[in-house]
Design an enzyme around this catalytic site. Structure first.
Site, PDB file in Angstrom:
ATOM      1  N   ARG A  43      61.012 -10.517  67.108  1.00 41.44           N
ATOM      2  CA  ARG A  43      61.524 -10.584  65.306  1.00 41.44           C
ATOM      3  C   ARG A  43      61.184  -9.591  64.654  1.00 41.44           C
ATOM      4  NH1 ARG A  43      64.222 -10.760  69.054  1.00 41.44           N
ATOM      5  NH2 ARG A  43      66.460 -12.045  69.715  1.00 41.44           N
ATOM      6  N   SER A  67      71.461 -15.936  64.974  1.00 39.17           N
ATOM      7  CA  SER A  67      70.371 -16.640  65.317  1.00 39.17           C
ATOM      8  C   SER A  67      69.705 -17.269  64.157  1.00 39.17           C
ATOM      9  CB  SER A  67      69.542 -16.831  65.997  1.00 39.17           C
ATOM     10  OG  SER A  67      69.255 -16.572  67.871  1.00 39.17           O
ATOM     11  N   GLU A 101      64.937 -16.540  61.483  1.00 39.48           N
ATOM     12  CA  GLU A 101      65.681 -15.734  61.920  1.00 39.48           C
ATOM     13  C   GLU A 101      65.338 -14.706  60.883  1.00 39.48           C
ATOM     14  OE1 GLU A 101      67.347 -13.393  65.197  1.00 39.48           O
ATOM     15  OE2 GLU A 101      65.539 -15.049  65.927  1.00 39.48           O
TER      16      GLU A 101
END
Length: 328
Positions: free
Chosen positions: A187, A236, A318
């Site tokens: 990520r 998310s 995130e």
């Protein structure tokens, strides 16, 4: 090239407008002052940017950045699918790519897409050509953000198929970036702050078009079954503590998944103002109605605190959060 990681990016701590119109370079694109950003983010929150710049094409972007004062902050913004803009807005020129950057071209097993091309569109067009980029189908956002954040799902990541990317630096220079330059991790990547990705090329394995499309239909059905796709969310909220995406396989382990530790802390459905952790999927932060950016970020921070108290696990955002809080 070794770049500065984008993670933890903060922007706009200076009060007051960064520049007047006369201080900004001439452009063939669209330059809008005091542009509210709430309607450009999926969560529908956020104050105004000092300026919103929508370049006409790559030349226009490069010229603008090359002539823009180095004292003025720049923030490249995609489709706002993974972003909270704080209520006080951004003291910056926000750059949003549009039609001139959404092309999708296929040659052999290579797929080259503009940074503004939606992930889902790239997956579908690749499948039409018998190329498997199906993991992109359920990822919200555009290709520029997918590269910058090494987006992934079902055990596949952007880095797995990445060949190269074209970008414009904060100084207005055009550069080609390799996987080594970007140093992909879970990520995140090492894309320098203020650099704007304009195109990316991927190498995709071959597959039968009908099978690839059927797989994507199944992926969408599973997503709709397990995620609050009808709500205002940003995907998310926190990275999985395990350090990898869900694989989608029957033997997938969930002990160190973000949704699991949030649920175990009793935070499924938790609320603050108009913000809520989804009842359907507790790692989805949603605007349940009338939320402010402060509501959303505040709830997220409360979740992080209580998960740590419950399990000793530190969750990491995130969703990118940028800008200033609103004045008291």
């Amino acid at each position: 090239m070794r770049a500065t990681r984008l993670g933890g990016f903060t922007l706009g701590q200076r009060r007051g407008k960064s520049a007047g119109m006369s201080d900004l370079p001439k452009t063939r694109g669209k330059l809008t002052p005091d542009r509210p950003l709430c309607d450009l983010t999926w969560l529908r929150v956020g104050g105004p940017a000092d300026w919103l710049f929508q370049p006409a094409d790559g030349d226009d972007l490069a010229q603008f950045l090359g002539q823009l004062s180095r004292d003025i902050a720049v923030f490249p913004m995609g489709v706002g699918s993974n972003l909270i803009v704080r209520d006080g807005g951004l003291r910056a020129v926000v750059i949003r790519l549009g039609r001139g950057f959404n092309s999708i071209e296929i040659e052999g097993t290579r797929v080259t897409a503009g940074a503004a091309a939606l992930d889902a569109h790239v997956a579908r067009k690749a499948a039409d050509a018998g190329l498997d980029l199906t993991f992109l189908r359920t990822i919200p956002g555009a290709i520029g953000g997918a590269v910058r954040m090494n987006a992934g799902c079902y055990g596949h990541y952007t880095a797995d198929h990445f060949v190269s990317a074209e970008a414009v630096t904060r100084e207005g220079k055009r550069v080609t970036l390799t996987a080594q330059d970007l140093n992909f991790q879970y990520r995140q990547s090492d894309l320098p702050v203020g650099w704007v990705i304009t195109h990316a090329t991927f190498d995709a394995p071959k597959g039968a078009p009908e099978e690839l499309h059927a797989r994507m239909v199944a992926q969408l059905a599973k997503r709709d079954e397990t995620q609050p796709t009808k709500e205002r969310s940003a995907g998310s909220t926190f990275r999985n503590p395990a350090g990898f995406s869900s694989t989608g396989r029957a033997d997938d382990v969930h002990d160190l998944k973000a949704w699991k530790v949030i649920d175990e802390a009793g935070l499924r459905g938790a609320r603050r103002g108009g913000a809520q952790m989804s009842e359907k999927h507790p790692n989805f932060l949603i605007n349940a109605g009338g939320a402010t950016a402060a509501d959303l970020e505040g709830l997220g921070e409360e979740v992080r605190k209580r998960v740590f108290q419950n399990s000793g696990i530190e969750l990491h955002w995130e969703i990118m959060r940028v800008g200033e809080t609103a004045p008291n």
